[in-house]
Design a protein around this motif. Sequence first.
Motif, PDB file in Angstrom:
ATOM      1  N   GLU A   1       0.830  -1.200   0.000  1.00  0.00           N
ATOM      2  CA  GLU A   1       0.000   0.000   0.000  1.00  0.00           C
ATOM      3  C   GLU A   1       0.871   1.259   0.000  1.00  0.00           C
ATOM      4  O   GLU A   1       0.599   2.215  -0.736  1.00  0.00           O
ATOM      5  N   LYS A   2       1.938   1.257   0.793  1.00  0.00           N
ATOM      6  CA  LYS A   2       2.836   2.417   0.825  1.00  0.00           C
ATOM      7  C   LYS A   2       3.603   2.548  -0.488  1.00  0.00           C
ATOM      8  O   LYS A   2       3.922   3.661  -0.921  1.00  0.00           O
TER       9      LYS A   2
ATOM     10  N   ASP B   1      12.208  14.145   3.986  1.00  0.00           N
ATOM     11  CA  ASP B   1      11.203  14.442   5.003  1.00  0.00           C
ATOM     12  C   ASP B   1       9.787  14.216   4.465  1.00  0.00           C
ATOM     13  O   ASP B   1       8.904  13.732   5.198  1.00  0.00           O
ATOM     14  N   GLU B   2       9.560  14.556   3.206  1.00  0.00           N
ATOM     15  CA  GLU B   2       8.242  14.332   2.628  1.00  0.00           C
ATOM     16  C   GLU B   2       7.939  12.843   2.489  1.00  0.00           C
ATOM     17  O   GLU B   2       6.808  12.409   2.721  1.00  0.00           O
ATOM     18  N   ILE B   3       8.924  12.060   2.129  1.00  0.00           N
ATOM     19  CA  ILE B   3       8.727  10.610   2.044  1.00  0.00           C
ATOM     20  C   ILE B   3       8.429  10.039   3.427  1.00  0.00           C
ATOM     21  O   ILE B   3       7.531   9.198   3.602  1.00  0.00           O
ATOM     22  N   LYS B   4       9.147  10.524   4.425  1.00  0.00           N
ATOM     23  CA  LYS B   4       8.912  10.052   5.793  1.00  0.00           C
ATOM     24  C   LYS B   4       7.500  10.422   6.253  1.00  0.00           C
ATOM     25  O   LYS B   4       6.789   9.607   6.870  1.00  0.00           O
TER      26      LYS B   4
ATOM     27  N   GLY C   1       0.376   8.840   5.564  1.00  0.00           N
ATOM     28  CA  GLY C   1      -0.372   8.563   4.346  1.00  0.00           C
ATOM     29  C   GLY C   1      -0.799   9.826   3.616  1.00  0.00           C
ATOM     30  O   GLY C   1      -1.510   9.748   2.613  1.00  0.00           O
ATOM     31  N   GLU C   2      -0.383  10.997   4.096  1.00  0.00           N
ATOM     32  CA  GLU C   2      -0.732  12.270   3.468  1.00  0.00           C
ATOM     33  C   GLU C   2       0.520  13.114   3.320  1.00  0.00           C
ATOM     34  O   GLU C   2       1.522  12.919   4.019  1.00  0.00           O
ATOM     35  N   LEU C   3       0.411  14.083   2.403  1.00  0.00           N
ATOM     36  CA  LEU C   3       1.542  14.945   2.116  1.00  0.00           C
ATOM     37  C   LEU C   3       1.037  16.344   1.824  1.00  0.00           C
ATOM     38  O   LEU C   3       0.229  16.551   0.925  1.00  0.00           O
ATOM     39  N   ASP C   4       1.463  17.310   2.631  1.00  0.00           N
ATOM     40  CA  ASP C   4       1.115  18.718   2.426  1.00  0.00           C
ATOM     41  C   ASP C   4       2.311  19.438   1.832  1.00  0.00           C
ATOM     42  O   ASP C   4       3.383  19.475   2.443  1.00  0.00           O
ATOM     43  N   ARG C   5       2.123  20.012   0.653  1.00  0.00           N
ATOM     44  CA  ARG C   5       3.186  20.785   0.029  1.00  0.00           C
ATOM     45  C   ARG C   5       2.587  21.675  -1.049  1.00  0.00           C
ATOM     46  O   ARG C   5       1.497  21.399  -1.556  1.00  0.00           O
ATOM     47  N   PRO C   6       3.261  22.755  -1.418  1.00  0.00           N
ATOM     48  CA  PRO C   6       2.760  23.577  -2.534  1.00  0.00           C
ATOM     49  C   PRO C   6       2.727  22.766  -3.814  1.00  0.00           C
ATOM     50  O   PRO C   6       3.542  21.867  -4.026  1.00  0.00           O
ATOM     51  N   GLU C   7       1.764  23.096  -4.644  1.00  0.00           N
ATOM     52  CA  GLU C   7       1.638  22.386  -5.907  1.00  0.00           C
ATOM     53  C   GLU C   7       2.851  22.675  -6.787  1.00  0.00           C
ATOM     54  O   GLU C   7       3.290  23.810  -6.910  1.00  0.00           O
ATOM     55  N   GLU C   8       3.392  21.628  -7.365  1.00  0.00           N
ATOM     56  CA  GLU C   8       4.540  21.792  -8.263  1.00  0.00           C
ATOM     57  C   GLU C   8       4.108  22.542  -9.512  1.00  0.00           C
ATOM     58  O   GLU C   8       3.173  22.133 -10.189  1.00  0.00           O
TER      59      GLU C   8
ATOM     60  N   ALA D   1      -1.159  27.613  -5.159  1.00  0.00           N
ATOM     61  CA  ALA D   1      -1.916  27.343  -3.943  1.00  0.00           C
ATOM     62  C   ALA D   1      -1.543  25.989  -3.385  1.00  0.00           C
ATOM     63  O   ALA D   1      -1.265  25.047  -4.113  1.00  0.00           O
ATOM     64  N   GLY D   2      -1.504  25.870  -2.055  1.00  0.00           N
ATOM     65  CA  GLY D   2      -1.143  24.616  -1.423  1.00  0.00           C
ATOM     66  C   GLY D   2      -2.085  23.494  -1.800  1.00  0.00           C
ATOM     67  O   GLY D   2      -3.259  23.697  -2.070  1.00  0.00           O
ATOM     68  N   LYS D   3      -1.532  22.280  -1.808  1.00  0.00           N
ATOM     69  CA  LYS D   3      -2.316  21.122  -2.203  1.00  0.00           C
ATOM     70  C   LYS D   3      -1.968  19.982  -1.282  1.00  0.00           C
ATOM     71  O   LYS D   3      -0.831  19.762  -0.922  1.00  0.00           O
ATOM     72  N   ARG D   4      -3.003  19.214  -0.878  1.00  0.00           N
ATOM     73  CA  ARG D   4      -2.796  18.068   0.002  1.00  0.00           C
ATOM     74  C   ARG D   4      -2.914  16.803  -0.822  1.00  0.00           C
ATOM     75  O   ARG D   4      -3.890  16.601  -1.536  1.00  0.00           O
ATOM     76  N   PHE D   5      -1.868  15.943  -0.702  1.00  0.00           N
ATOM     77  CA  PHE D   5      -1.906  14.642  -1.353  1.00  0.00           C
ATOM     78  C   PHE D   5      -2.334  13.626  -0.319  1.00  0.00           C
ATOM     79  O   PHE D   5      -1.741  13.528   0.756  1.00  0.00           O
ATOM     80  N   SER D   6      -3.365  12.884  -0.630  1.00  0.00           N
ATOM     81  CA  SER D   6      -3.874  11.886   0.306  1.00  0.00           C
ATOM     82  C   SER D   6      -3.856  10.519  -0.363  1.00  0.00           C
ATOM     83  O   SER D   6      -4.326  10.365  -1.485  1.00  0.00           O
ATOM     84  N   GLY D   7      -3.311   9.582   0.313  1.00  0.00           N
ATOM     85  CA  GLY D   7      -3.277   8.218  -0.233  1.00  0.00           C
ATOM     86  C   GLY D   7      -4.631   7.579  -0.137  1.00  0.00           C
ATOM     87  O   GLY D   7      -5.190   7.409   0.940  1.00  0.00           O
ATOM     88  N   GLY D   8      -5.219   7.239  -1.229  1.00  0.00           N
ATOM     89  CA  GLY D   8      -6.515   6.575  -1.265  1.00  0.00           C
ATOM     90  C   GLY D   8      -6.416   5.313  -2.066  1.00  0.00           C
ATOM     91  O   GLY D   8      -5.350   4.729  -2.216  1.00  0.00           O
ATOM     92  N   PRO D   9      -7.558   4.847  -2.603  1.00  0.00           N
ATOM     93  CA  PRO D   9      -7.496   3.657  -3.437  1.00  0.00           C
ATOM     94  C   PRO D   9      -6.627   3.896  -4.668  1.00  0.00           C
ATOM     95  O   PRO D   9      -6.567   4.990  -5.199  1.00  0.00           O
ATOM     96  N   ALA D  10      -5.911   2.889  -5.068  1.00  0.00           N
ATOM     97  CA  ALA D  10      -5.032   3.003  -6.223  1.00  0.00           C
ATOM     98  C   ALA D  10      -5.844   3.246  -7.472  1.00  0.00           C
ATOM     99  O   ALA D  10      -6.925   2.707  -7.628  1.00  0.00           O
ATOM    100  N   PRO D  11      -5.348   4.069  -8.397  1.00  0.00           N
ATOM    101  CA  PRO D  11      -6.067   4.288  -9.649  1.00  0.00           C
ATOM    102  C   PRO D  11      -6.134   3.015 -10.468  1.00  0.00           C
ATOM    103  O   PRO D  11      -5.325   2.107 -10.296  1.00  0.00           O
TER     104      PRO D  11
END
Length: 643
Positions: A578-579, A596-599, A605-612, A630-640
């Motif tokens: 899953e990870k 640090d972002e990987i950690k 299971g989430e990642l807060d960072r400015p949008e690339e 604008a900031g964007k939150r990446f959240s791990g959900g079901p795999a595409p």
Amino acid sequence: MNDDQPTGNPWVKSLLVWGGIFLALLMVVSMFGSRGDVGQAIRYSDFRAKVAEGTVAEVQVGQDRIVGKYKNGDSFSTVPIPNDTSLPQLLQEHDVSYAGRAPEEPNLLLYILVQALPFILILGIAFFALRQVQKGGGSGAMGFGKSKAKMLTERSGRVTFDDVAGIDEAREELQEIVEFLRDPGRFSKLGGQIPKGALLVGSPGTGKTLLARAIAGEAGVPFFTISGSDFVEMFVGVGASRVRDMFEQAKKNAPCIVFIDEIDAVGRHRGHGLGNSNDEREQTLNQLLVEMDGFEANEGIIIIAATNRPDVLDPALLRPGRFDRQVVVPVPDIEGREKILAVHMKKVPLAPDVIPRVIARGTPGFSGADLANLVNEAALLAARRNKRLVAMQEFEDAKDKVMMGAERRSMVMTEEEKKMTAYHEAGHAIVSVNEPASDPIHKATIIPRGRALGMVMRLPERDSYSYHRDKMLANLSVAMGGRVAEEIIFGHDKVSSGASSDIQYATGLARNMVTKWGMSDKLGPLQYEEQQEGYLGMGGSNRTMASDETNKLIDSEIRLLVDTAHKRATEILQTQSEKLEQLARALLEYETLTGDEIKQLMETGELDRPEEPRGPARTNPVNGSSIPKAGKRFSGGPAPQGA
């Protein structure tokens, strides 16, 4: 202008001298070749007409020339027609006084000068060319035996020990030599003698040549510099002659220092050549040994040499009396790196957020040359971005460029290739996070850099001076993580060639563990391979010192280590599937993630960072810094679907 300084090119001066000699010869020839005042040359028919007009006063008739004067006093000359018997009658009829003209005797000196002039010119040109070759430092036929050592006089850009940082122990040993040259009585009154030589040993880029330049700047005595390759020529005996000439120059300027860079070019082990192929190099080395410490002592001459291959030097060269000291110039530790950065950052306008300690902590294994290149790359990046100050971001980007290579954003990859690269790098990262002995992850990226399509860069937390078995096994597992991730996600038939460098690294590490470091239980703590020089000392290779059966056992042990690492990576990635999906999708979204972002992603299971930014980044017109979206939150959900 100083009257002592040369005011012209020596080649131009020599040409002027020889030009003057040539002109003098021409003047001599013209002087001896003069036949007197023969006046204006006219045709014979015109001469007869002038006689008939009554304007000719007198003539002298010779076999090959008639010389005369007009009544107004002007002279003339003409060439007569042979056997003209009517001329005397014509002269008598018009009352012209005439007489015979004796034939001119040949001038022997003139003849010799005219015949010898071409040979004199050829000899003069040859002498001039050879003289210039001899003055030019021995680059021609007449100067092969002349030393190419140059006396270093740094009136500007002088380097001192203050410019050398990060290698304090080496600097202290060489400072003692400088102090001896300044005040020899301080040491000699206690029976101490000045060291005859110091050998600087270290990896490329650690500052050996810089230390030598600092000695030249501090000692205040003549300093000669030469490369080891300058002694060796294709003709036997030339190198030995150059060594003798170099020491003769040094004796005239004693006390002095002679610096030989890359001495391994001439100081290799004797007896390694086949037949007479290495006679020239060995004769040069023999002469160097005699001059350094032979029958006649060379007082006041200190030899400083540098090499990064001390293992190939002849033992006779390393003994006390020749090189009394071997000064190791190591790769700097974190304290040394911080000092080196401080030296190079003096010339760069820095932003307030630049902290040399942080940069030093993130550059383990960097030599002094690497750190100088890092500062230069950061300054170039800041200039490219139209900034007035070099900020921490430029140093981070420059560090990534030096470590991982330049980004190849223009390289077009298909979505399938990007997906495979993302899972491959995610596999390396997941195994690294789950191996306690592995170094922390600095950055993971799927942007092509250098020759790699993606990369996971790990950096140690501190400087390490030994390599432990648990860390080696962890590195083997991390190396296999990318290949295992491809097998799990895409299947056996879709495995790519992207793991070729990982396999090469793992095989080499496992071989060293078995054959060099004694980390095989079956083979025991024995060395089965040694480094050897190639043919005639060119290149190098590993030579296996084992029987055929032992070689088979070595191969099986190497295979066992790599297979065990493969199984370990498979277990980790299957339990962390899953990870693995989360990290791969985050890499596809952001392309580059810090450690640090990987950690954070692994823990929450989430990642807060400015949008690339996609496309050109917007910049702040005040300070030139980038403006994130604008900031964007990446959240791990079901795999595409299809991942």
